[in-house]
Design a protein around this motif. Structure first.
Motif, PDB file in Angstrom:
ATOM      1  N   LEU A 174      14.988  10.170   9.490  1.00 18.17           N
ATOM      2  CA  LEU A 174      14.065   9.465  10.368  1.00 18.17           C
ATOM      3  C   LEU A 174      12.783  10.271  10.577  1.00 18.17           C
ATOM      4  CD1 LEU A 174      13.524   7.056  12.231  1.00 18.17           C
ATOM      5  CD2 LEU A 174      14.736   8.278  14.043  1.00 18.17           C
ATOM      6  N   LYS A 175      12.923  11.571  10.766  1.00 20.98           N
ATOM      7  CA  LYS A 175      11.743  12.409  10.967  1.00 20.98           C
ATOM      8  C   LYS A 175      10.888  12.467   9.708  1.00 20.98           C
ATOM      9  CE  LYS A 175      12.934  15.492  14.768  1.00 20.98           C
ATOM     10  NZ  LYS A 175      13.047  16.905  15.212  1.00 20.98           N
ATOM     11  N   ARG A 176      11.529  12.486   8.551  1.00 17.45           N
ATOM     12  CA  ARG A 176      10.752  12.502   7.312  1.00 17.45           C
ATOM     13  C   ARG A 176       9.942  11.211   7.164  1.00 17.45           C
ATOM     14  NH1 ARG A 176      10.695  15.342   2.511  1.00 17.45           N
ATOM     15  NH2 ARG A 176       9.664  14.187   0.830  1.00 17.45           N
ATOM     16  N   LEU A 177      10.568  10.084   7.496  1.00 16.09           N
ATOM     17  CA  LEU A 177       9.852   8.810   7.433  1.00 16.09           C
ATOM     18  C   LEU A 177       8.662   8.817   8.392  1.00 16.09           C
ATOM     19  CD1 LEU A 177       9.525   5.889   6.534  1.00 16.09           C
ATOM     20  CD2 LEU A 177      11.245   5.236   8.214  1.00 16.09           C
ATOM     21  N   ALA A 178       8.874   9.359   9.597  1.00 11.58           N
ATOM     22  CA  ALA A 178       7.786   9.417  10.577  1.00 11.58           C
ATOM     23  C   ALA A 178       6.655  10.312  10.086  1.00 11.58           C
ATOM     24  CB  ALA A 178       8.322   9.915  11.916  1.00 11.58           C
ATOM     25  N   ARG A 179       6.985  11.417   9.465  1.00 11.87           N
ATOM     26  CA  ARG A 179       5.954  12.316   8.943  1.00 11.87           C
ATOM     27  C   ARG A 179       5.192  11.677   7.783  1.00 11.87           C
ATOM     28  NH1 ARG A 179       9.461  17.025   7.386  1.00 11.87           N
ATOM     29  NH2 ARG A 179       7.560  17.792   6.377  1.00 11.87           N
ATOM     30  N   TYR A 180       5.886  10.860   6.996  1.00 16.21           N
ATOM     31  CA  TYR A 180       5.191  10.115   5.942  1.00 16.21           C
ATOM     32  C   TYR A 180       4.196   9.131   6.552  1.00 16.21           C
ATOM     33  CZ  TYR A 180       4.419   6.545   2.386  1.00 16.21           C
ATOM     34  OH  TYR A 180       3.833   5.635   1.531  1.00 16.21           O
ATOM     35  N   LEU A 181       4.613   8.426   7.609  1.00 20.68           N
ATOM     36  CA  LEU A 181       3.726   7.473   8.263  1.00 20.68           C
ATOM     37  C   LEU A 181       2.556   8.174   8.938  1.00 20.68           C
ATOM     38  CD1 LEU A 181       6.337   5.029   9.828  1.00 20.68           C
ATOM     39  CD2 LEU A 181       4.802   4.572   7.896  1.00 20.68           C
ATOM     40  N   ASN A 182       2.728   9.423   9.330  1.00 17.10           N
ATOM     41  CA  ASN A 182       1.619  10.175   9.898  1.00 17.10           C
ATOM     42  C   ASN A 182       0.510  10.372   8.866  1.00 17.10           C
ATOM     43  OD1 ASN A 182       0.341  11.873  11.960  1.00 17.10           O
ATOM     44  ND2 ASN A 182       0.775  13.550  10.559  1.00 17.10           N
ATOM     45  N   GLY A 183       0.901  10.602   7.619  1.00 14.76           N
ATOM     46  CA  GLY A 183      -0.091  10.758   6.560  1.00 14.76           C
ATOM     47  C   GLY A 183      -0.555   9.444   5.962  1.00 14.76           C
ATOM     48  N   MET A 184       0.243   8.384   6.113  1.00 11.14           N
ATOM     49  CA  MET A 184      -0.081   7.056   5.579  1.00 11.14           C
ATOM     50  C   MET A 184       0.159   6.022   6.680  1.00 11.14           C
ATOM     51  SD  MET A 184      -1.117   5.746   2.635  1.00 11.14           S
ATOM     52  CE  MET A 184      -0.568   6.947   1.404  1.00 11.14           C
ATOM     53  N   PRO A 185      -0.654   6.055   7.755  1.00 11.66           N
ATOM     54  CA  PRO A 185      -0.354   5.226   8.931  1.00 11.66           C
ATOM     55  C   PRO A 185      -0.611   3.743   8.745  1.00 11.66           C
ATOM     56  CG  PRO A 185      -2.425   6.381   9.239  1.00 11.66           C
ATOM     57  CD  PRO A 185      -1.856   6.889   7.954  1.00 11.66           C
ATOM     58  N   ARG A 186      -1.465   3.373   7.775  1.00 18.40           N
ATOM     59  CA  ARG A 186      -1.840   1.964   7.655  1.00 18.40           C
ATOM     60  C   ARG A 186      -1.800   1.528   6.195  1.00 18.40           C
ATOM     61  NH1 ARG A 186      -7.288   1.371  11.140  1.00 18.40           N
ATOM     62  NH2 ARG A 186      -6.866  -0.856  10.791  1.00 18.40           N
ATOM     63  N   LEU A 187      -1.445   0.262   6.001  1.00 15.93           N
ATOM     64  CA  LEU A 187      -1.423  -0.335   4.670  1.00 15.93           C
ATOM     65  C   LEU A 187      -1.872  -1.778   4.805  1.00 15.93           C
ATOM     66  CD1 LEU A 187       1.247   0.032   1.925  1.00 15.93           C
ATOM     67  CD2 LEU A 187       0.554  -2.252   2.616  1.00 15.93           C
ATOM     68  N   ALA A 188      -2.864  -2.173   4.015  1.00 15.95           N
ATOM     69  CA  ALA A 188      -3.416  -3.525   4.107  1.00 15.95           C
ATOM     70  C   ALA A 188      -3.240  -4.249   2.780  1.00 15.95           C
ATOM     71  CB  ALA A 188      -4.895  -3.474   4.483  1.00 15.95           C
ATOM     72  N   TYR A 189      -2.772  -5.491   2.856  1.00 18.34           N
ATOM     73  CA  TYR A 189      -2.706  -6.359   1.687  1.00 18.34           C
ATOM     74  C   TYR A 189      -4.085  -6.991   1.482  1.00 18.34           C
ATOM     75  CZ  TYR A 189       2.400  -6.327   2.377  1.00 18.34           C
ATOM     76  OH  TYR A 189       3.702  -5.967   2.525  1.00 18.34           O
ATOM     77  N   GLN A 190      -4.504  -7.110   0.238  1.00 16.78           N
ATOM     78  CA  GLN A 190      -5.768  -7.768  -0.077  1.00 16.78           C
ATOM     79  C   GLN A 190      -5.503  -8.996  -0.950  1.00 16.78           C
ATOM     80  OE1 GLN A 190      -8.462  -4.954  -1.848  1.00 16.78           O
ATOM     81  NE2 GLN A 190      -8.884  -3.917   0.090  1.00 16.78           N
ATOM     82  N   TYR A 191      -5.920 -10.143  -0.451  1.00 13.74           N
ATOM     83  CA  TYR A 191      -5.807 -11.392  -1.198  1.00 13.74           C
ATOM     84  C   TYR A 191      -7.230 -11.832  -1.554  1.00 13.74           C
ATOM     85  CZ  TYR A 191      -1.180 -11.206   0.908  1.00 13.74           C
ATOM     86  OH  TYR A 191       0.058 -10.800   1.303  1.00 13.74           O
ATOM     87  N   LYS A 192      -7.656 -11.543  -2.780  1.00 15.96           N
ATOM     88  CA  LYS A 192      -9.051 -11.729  -3.162  1.00 15.96           C
ATOM     89  C   LYS A 192      -9.329 -13.160  -3.610  1.00 15.96           C
ATOM     90  CE  LYS A 192      -9.642  -6.890  -4.500  1.00 15.96           C
ATOM     91  NZ  LYS A 192     -10.028  -5.944  -5.576  1.00 15.96           N
ATOM     92  N   TRP A 193     -10.589 -13.554  -3.421  1.00 19.69           N
ATOM     93  CA  TRP A 193     -11.014 -14.876  -3.857  1.00 19.69           C
ATOM     94  C   TRP A 193     -11.156 -14.912  -5.383  1.00 19.69           C
ATOM     95  CZ3 TRP A 193      -9.902 -16.917   0.341  1.00 19.69           C
ATOM     96  CH2 TRP A 193     -10.453 -16.583   1.574  1.00 19.69           C
TER      97      TRP A 193
END
Length: 287
Positions: A174-193
């Motif tokens: 669990l702590k490893r997952l949290a530390r990963y999210l600390n370095g990669m806190p956001r992820l956005a999907y892009q649906y392009k025209w």
């Protein structure tokens, strides 16, 4: 809604389609998400206001007066010039770090998890009863976030498998997952025209034969794409023990087919008829 000319979905009874007006509506509790031409949305909003007290969350669109960012069910939806962006609730990662007593200065990891070796599985000891509650609450938060984060789907699935009897190794994961999210806190999907209207759902599947060291069960995962747009992903532990890699891969293909058929049924409810294509690199299973 039926009285107004909407047709209710067969696979998704919370989906409603008005073919004549080009309106599609998704109902989640008392939240209505509407997609269609501006004049037709105005018509539907007027009908709602005549019958109910309602609150408008905003309207995404290309017009100067339209919103360019909205929150729908805590997901962030944006309307940039290049298409539409979809992002998971960014607060979930922050709360996960807070629950573990970690801050933004903690060391980040490059991957959300690692496979435990046999020695760790043999020598590990159970957590205290108080720590059980904390672990389950934070693992459930990670699992909720994984609905919109394919990069942590496998790790969160592994954490939830240890709900009943969490141990010290569970907390390390669990702590490893949290530390990963600390370095990669956001992820956005892009649906392009401008990608055109795809005629099929592409399902990509793969299986890790006997990936679980303690039960010898295999892990299956996959992703569903409409055109170049990711619309669903999954990571699951198979319920039975496969005796060969071909058998495990075949189960993974069957699970992917089930996901694809479900998505195709939902798309049919919204007036979009598509084919289904399955992709696998398992020669034995394909044979």
């Amino acid at each position: 809604l039926r009285g107004l000319g909407f047709g209710q979905g067969q696979a998704g009874p919370c989906l409603f389609l008005h073919k004549a007006r080009g309106l599609a509506i998704s109902v989640h509790g008392d939240d209505f998400t509407i997609c269609g031409p501006k004049c037709e949305i105005d018509w539907f909003e007027q009908l709602l206001e005549e019958r109910y007290e309602s609150k408008k969350g905003g309207r995404l669109g290309p017009a100067p007066g339209d919103c360019k960012e909205l929150t729908i069910l805590n997901r962030v939806i944006r309307w940039p010039d290049r298409g539409v962006e979809y992002e998971a609730d960014p607060r979930q990662a922050e709360r996960l770090l807070e629950g573990l007593g970690l801050d933004g200065n903690c060391k980040s990891t490059a991957t959300p998890g690692l496979k435990p070796n046999v020695e760790v599985l043999k020598d590990d000891s159970l957590l205290s009863s108080d720590a059980h509650t904390i672990f389950r609450a934070l693992a459930a938060r990670a699992n909720y976030l994984a609905q919109d984060r394919p990069d942590i789907a496998f790790s969160s699935k592994e954490l939830c498998r240890e709900f009943s009897v969490p141990n010290k190794a569970s907390f390390v994961k669990l702590k490893r997952l949290a530390r990963y999210l600390n370095g990669m806190p956001r992820l956005a999907y892009q649906y392009k025209w401008g990608q055109g209207l795809p005629d099929a759902i592409d399902i990509f599947v793969d299986t890790d034969f006997a990936g679980c060291q303690s039960t010898r069960r295999s892990n299956s995962g996959g992703a569903a794409l409409v055109g170049k747009c990711l619309v669903k992903h999954w990571a699951k532990t198979q319920t039975t023990v496969s005796l060969s890699s071909g058998e495990a891969e075949l189960q993974g293909i069957a699970a992917g087919a089930a996901q694809g058929l479900g998505l195709r049924s939902l798309m049919r409810d919204m007036g979009w008829e598509v084919k289904l294509r399955l992709h696998s690199d398992a020669t034995a299973a394909i044979g």
